[in-house]
Design a protein around this motif. Structure first.
Motif, PDB file in Angstrom:
ATOM      1  N   ALA A 225       0.824  -1.215   0.000  1.00  0.00           N
ATOM      2  CA  ALA A 225       0.000   0.000   0.000  1.00  0.00           C
ATOM      3  C   ALA A 225       0.854   1.260   0.000  1.00  0.00           C
ATOM      4  N   GLN A 226       2.103   1.161   0.497  1.00  0.00           N
ATOM      5  CA  GLN A 226       3.001   2.308   0.492  1.00  0.00           C
ATOM      6  C   GLN A 226       3.523   2.617  -0.912  1.00  0.00           C
ATOM      7  N   GLU A 227       3.419   1.634  -1.810  1.00  0.00           N
ATOM      8  CA  GLU A 227       3.943   1.797  -3.167  1.00  0.00           C
ATOM      9  C   GLU A 227       2.833   1.933  -4.204  1.00  0.00           C
ATOM     10  N   LEU A 228       1.717   1.273  -3.994  1.00  0.00           N
ATOM     11  CA  LEU A 228       0.618   1.365  -4.946  1.00  0.00           C
ATOM     12  C   LEU A 228      -0.071   2.727  -4.815  1.00  0.00           C
ATOM     13  N   PRO A 229      -0.615   3.237  -5.914  1.00  0.00           N
ATOM     14  CA  PRO A 229      -1.277   4.545  -5.837  1.00  0.00           C
ATOM     15  C   PRO A 229      -2.536   4.491  -4.978  1.00  0.00           C
ATOM     16  N   PRO A 230      -2.904   5.602  -4.358  1.00  0.00           N
ATOM     17  CA  PRO A 230      -4.111   5.633  -3.532  1.00  0.00           C
ATOM     18  C   PRO A 230      -5.336   5.208  -4.347  1.00  0.00           C
ATOM     19  N   GLY A 231      -6.241   4.490  -3.687  1.00  0.00           N
ATOM     20  CA  GLY A 231      -7.462   4.080  -4.370  1.00  0.00           C
ATOM     21  C   GLY A 231      -7.329   2.801  -5.173  1.00  0.00           C
ATOM     22  N   TYR A 232      -6.259   2.034  -4.952  1.00  0.00           N
ATOM     23  CA  TYR A 232      -6.140   0.764  -5.681  1.00  0.00           C
ATOM     24  C   TYR A 232      -7.309  -0.143  -5.305  1.00  0.00           C
ATOM     25  N   LEU A 233      -7.700  -1.001  -6.240  1.00  0.00           N
ATOM     26  CA  LEU A 233      -8.888  -1.841  -6.069  1.00  0.00           C
ATOM     27  C   LEU A 233      -8.509  -3.198  -5.493  1.00  0.00           C
ATOM     28  N   THR A 234      -9.427  -3.779  -4.744  1.00  0.00           N
ATOM     29  CA  THR A 234      -9.235  -5.142  -4.233  1.00  0.00           C
ATOM     30  C   THR A 234     -10.427  -6.030  -4.582  1.00  0.00           C
ATOM     31  N   ASN A 235     -11.425  -5.457  -5.266  1.00  0.00           N
ATOM     32  CA  ASN A 235     -12.599  -6.209  -5.682  1.00  0.00           C
ATOM     33  C   ASN A 235     -12.540  -6.455  -7.182  1.00  0.00           C
ATOM     34  N   LEU A 236     -12.585  -7.715  -7.586  1.00  0.00           N
ATOM     35  CA  LEU A 236     -12.409  -8.060  -8.995  1.00  0.00           C
ATOM     36  C   LEU A 236     -13.541  -7.502  -9.858  1.00  0.00           C
ATOM     37  N   ASP A 237     -14.765  -7.522  -9.365  1.00  0.00           N
ATOM     38  CA  ASP A 237     -15.890  -6.998 -10.145  1.00  0.00           C
ATOM     39  C   ASP A 237     -15.731  -5.498 -10.391  1.00  0.00           C
ATOM     40  N   THR A 238     -15.222  -4.788  -9.391  1.00  0.00           N
ATOM     41  CA  THR A 238     -14.982  -3.353  -9.559  1.00  0.00           C
ATOM     42  C   THR A 238     -13.897  -3.121 -10.606  1.00  0.00           C
ATOM     43  N   PHE A 239     -12.871  -3.987 -10.600  1.00  0.00           N
ATOM     44  CA  PHE A 239     -11.795  -3.885 -11.592  1.00  0.00           C
ATOM     45  C   PHE A 239     -12.341  -4.142 -12.995  1.00  0.00           C
ATOM     46  N   LYS A 240     -13.201  -5.137 -13.131  1.00  0.00           N
ATOM     47  CA  LYS A 240     -13.807  -5.422 -14.441  1.00  0.00           C
ATOM     48  C   LYS A 240     -14.643  -4.241 -14.923  1.00  0.00           C
ATOM     49  N   ALA A 241     -15.327  -3.593 -14.000  1.00  0.00           N
ATOM     50  CA  ALA A 241     -16.122  -2.418 -14.364  1.00  0.00           C
ATOM     51  C   ALA A 241     -15.220  -1.290 -14.850  1.00  0.00           C
ATOM     52  N   ALA A 242     -14.031  -1.164 -14.217  1.00  0.00           N
ATOM     53  CA  ALA A 242     -13.078  -0.130 -14.638  1.00  0.00           C
ATOM     54  C   ALA A 242     -12.591  -0.392 -16.058  1.00  0.00           C
ATOM     55  N   LEU A 243     -12.488  -1.667 -16.438  1.00  0.00           N
ATOM     56  CA  LEU A 243     -12.056  -2.006 -17.796  1.00  0.00           C
ATOM     57  C   LEU A 243     -13.031  -1.484 -18.841  1.00  0.00           C
ATOM     58  N   SER A 244     -14.310  -1.486 -18.502  1.00  0.00           N
ATOM     59  CA  SER A 244     -15.327  -1.036 -19.461  1.00  0.00           C
ATOM     60  C   SER A 244     -15.246   0.455 -19.733  1.00  0.00           C
ATOM     61  N   ASP A 245     -14.507   1.173 -18.872  1.00  0.00           N
ATOM     62  CA  ASP A 245     -14.377   2.620 -19.015  1.00  0.00           C
ATOM     63  C   ASP A 245     -13.077   3.023 -19.709  1.00  0.00           C
ATOM     64  N   GLU A 246     -12.286   2.052 -20.132  1.00  0.00           N
ATOM     65  CA  GLU A 246     -10.987   2.330 -20.734  1.00  0.00           C
ATOM     66  C   GLU A 246     -11.081   3.111 -22.049  1.00  0.00           C
ATOM     67  N   ALA A 247     -12.170   2.910 -22.777  1.00  0.00           N
ATOM     68  CA  ALA A 247     -12.305   3.551 -24.089  1.00  0.00           C
ATOM     69  C   ALA A 247     -12.364   5.074 -23.991  1.00  0.00           C
ATOM     70  N   THR A 248     -12.650   5.591 -22.796  1.00  0.00           N
ATOM     71  CA  THR A 248     -12.751   7.045 -22.625  1.00  0.00           C
ATOM     72  C   THR A 248     -11.401   7.700 -22.367  1.00  0.00           C
ATOM     73  N   PHE A 249     -10.340   6.902 -22.258  1.00  0.00           N
ATOM     74  CA  PHE A 249      -9.030   7.460 -21.900  1.00  0.00           C
ATOM     75  C   PHE A 249      -8.476   8.370 -22.991  1.00  0.00           C
ATOM     76  N   LYS A 250      -8.028   9.536 -22.580  1.00  0.00           N
ATOM     77  CA  LYS A 250      -7.331  10.472 -23.452  1.00  0.00           C
ATOM     78  C   LYS A 250      -6.004  10.828 -22.798  1.00  0.00           C
ATOM     79  N   PRO A 251      -4.892  10.703 -23.509  1.00  0.00           N
ATOM     80  CA  PRO A 251      -3.583  10.991 -22.898  1.00  0.00           C
ATOM     81  C   PRO A 251      -3.431  12.471 -22.566  1.00  0.00           C
ATOM     82  N   PHE A 252      -2.632  12.741 -21.556  1.00  0.00           N
ATOM     83  CA  PHE A 252      -2.354  14.116 -21.169  1.00  0.00           C
ATOM     84  C   PHE A 252      -1.234  14.679 -22.045  1.00  0.00           C
ATOM     85  N   GLY A 253      -1.253  15.991 -22.232  1.00  0.00           N
ATOM     86  CA  GLY A 253      -0.198  16.645 -22.990  1.00  0.00           C
ATOM     87  C   GLY A 253      -0.427  16.611 -24.481  1.00  0.00           C
TER      88      GLY A 253
END
Length: 407
Positions: free
Chosen positions: A101-129
């Motif tokens: 937890a000292q190395e992983l970014p804040p808000g890391y997930l521990t629930n697999l279903d929540t992680f799968k839901a995050a995958l469905s939102d990947e298409a909205t990613f836009k790079p910074f800069g």
């Protein structure tokens, strides 16, 4: 005594290598979660689990750290077949999640279903800069892969969180790594993404990054220093590290305010990468051609490398020695002897400085005090040290030449 031996052996069975227990995975879709071929190990774990790189207290331990491919949202899963009993064994198991937890970014997930839901939102990613470069790389099996580089500063909302996520890899892949002060405006960021198709849509997957700090150089210049350079494991051996460094170089060449480019405490691997890129560039310069190399290191070489490639004096000399070796017939004893003496003259410079200091102190201190002050060595020790330094440099230079030959 027998009981103690049995107890000790039983405790040993609860030890495991952190390098073996931990697996990373970059997940682009739900199918990737169970695809073992997508998993990759850390290069090191001593910066998280101590010098022994061991985790105590578990049998059948598996620590899975997965990231979504684009936004790098992390998911942590810890599984094991057995955990030691504190009352029975007298020792508590390591708190793995607390350490991670000292190395992983804040808000890391521990629930697999929540992680799968995050995958469905990947298409909205836009790079910074802003996109500043693109490459097409052909793999050994003939596949073409496309990569983009984006340049960014710590300005836009959400950027810091993305940086924290990609930065969370460094303790596992860069020795002596440390997190940077993101509030310092002198930091610049270069992000590498693979551009690919998913369900007919173009997407970008994080592949690596580089940070650069702009140091002030009197009176009106800056001296950019490359700090962290990381290409994530699934994207290695494609020449992307060299291309990323060259992209950064290209942004510096035409800038009159850039004095020279440096590196912060480079690892052996990064030094080889930088040497390869710099040697390729120097080979195109007038004063690094065969006829000039044979004459020895010159002011013209230094001036040309500094003005056209923004190389420091130290790195320019290193390029000369690498390319002089390339131009030397190593089977010719006389040619190689001349090369060896040339390099050793450079290696001998610190000893000459010590000798001059010795002459200044000779009338002020007794021999014992001088020896303690300067850490003097005998001629035999100096000879052995010089030879060892030469052989170390030679081995490093040969590795660079091997890559040049195969590129």
């Amino acid at each position: 005594m027998a009981e103690l031996s049995v107890a000790k052996n039983e405790l040993e069975e609860f030890k495991c290598s952190a390098n073996d227990a931990i697996e990373f995975k970059l997940v682009r879709n739900v199918q990737d979660i169970d695809d073992e071929e997508k998993a990759f190990p850390p290069d090191m774990t001593h910066q998280v689990f101590g010098d022994s790189e061991m985790i105590f207290g578990y049998r059948g331990l598996k620590v899975s750290i997965y990231y979504t491919g684009s936004k790098l949202i992390p998911y942590l899963r810890i599984s094991h077949s057995e955990v030691c009993n504190t009352k029975e064994h007298g020792v508590s198991p390591d708190d793995i999640e607390k350490l991670l937890a000292q190395e992983l970014p804040p808000g890391y997930l521990t629930n697999l279903d929540t992680f799968k839901a995050a995958l469905s939102d990947e298409a909205t990613f836009k790079p910074f800069g802003e996109k500043i470069d693109s490459y097409t790389v052909t793999t050994k099996n003939g596949e073409e892969r496309h990569f983009d580089v984006y340049f960014a500063k710590m300005e836009k909302s959400g950027f810091q969180k993305f940086h924290e996520r990609i930065q969370s890899f460094i303790k596992f892949y860069i020795d002596a790594a440390s997190y940077i002060d993101v509030d310092d405006p002198q930091w610049q960021y270069y992000f590498l993404f693979e551009r690919y198709k998913e369900d007919g849509e173009t997407r970008l997957a994080a592949a690596g990054y580089m940070t650069v700090y702009n140091f002030y150089a009197y009176p009106t210049h800056i001296r950019p220093r490359m700090s962290q350079v990381l290409v994530l494991t699934p994207f290695q051996r494609l020449g992307l590290g060299a291309k990323l460094v060259q992209t950064f170089y290209n942004t510096c060449y035409s800038r009159s305010d850039v004095l020279d480019i440096t590196v912060e405490d480079p690892s052996d691997n990064f030094q080889r990468l930088r040497d390869f890129v710099d040697a390729q560039n120097c080979m195109k310069l007038k004063y690094f051609q065969l006829s000039e190399l044979k004459k020895g290191f010159s002011h013209d070489m230094l001036h040309e490398a500094q003005t056209k490639l923004k190389l420091s004096k130290l790195q320019t000399r290193r390029m000369y020695e690498i390319l002089r070796l390339k131009a030397t017939d190593q089977s010719n004893k006389e040619e190689f002897r001349e090369y060896r003496l040339d390099v050793k003259r450079r290696l001998n410079i610190p000893y000459m400085k010590t000798k001059r200091m010795f002459l200044k102190l000779e009338n002020c201190l007794n021999p014992e005090e001088i020896a303690q002050t300067l850490g003097l060595v005998t001629k035999e020790q100096k000879f052995l040290t010089l030879e060892n330094d030469f052989q170390t440099a030679l081995a490093a230079y040969r590795r660079v030449l091997e890559r040049l030959a195969s590129s």
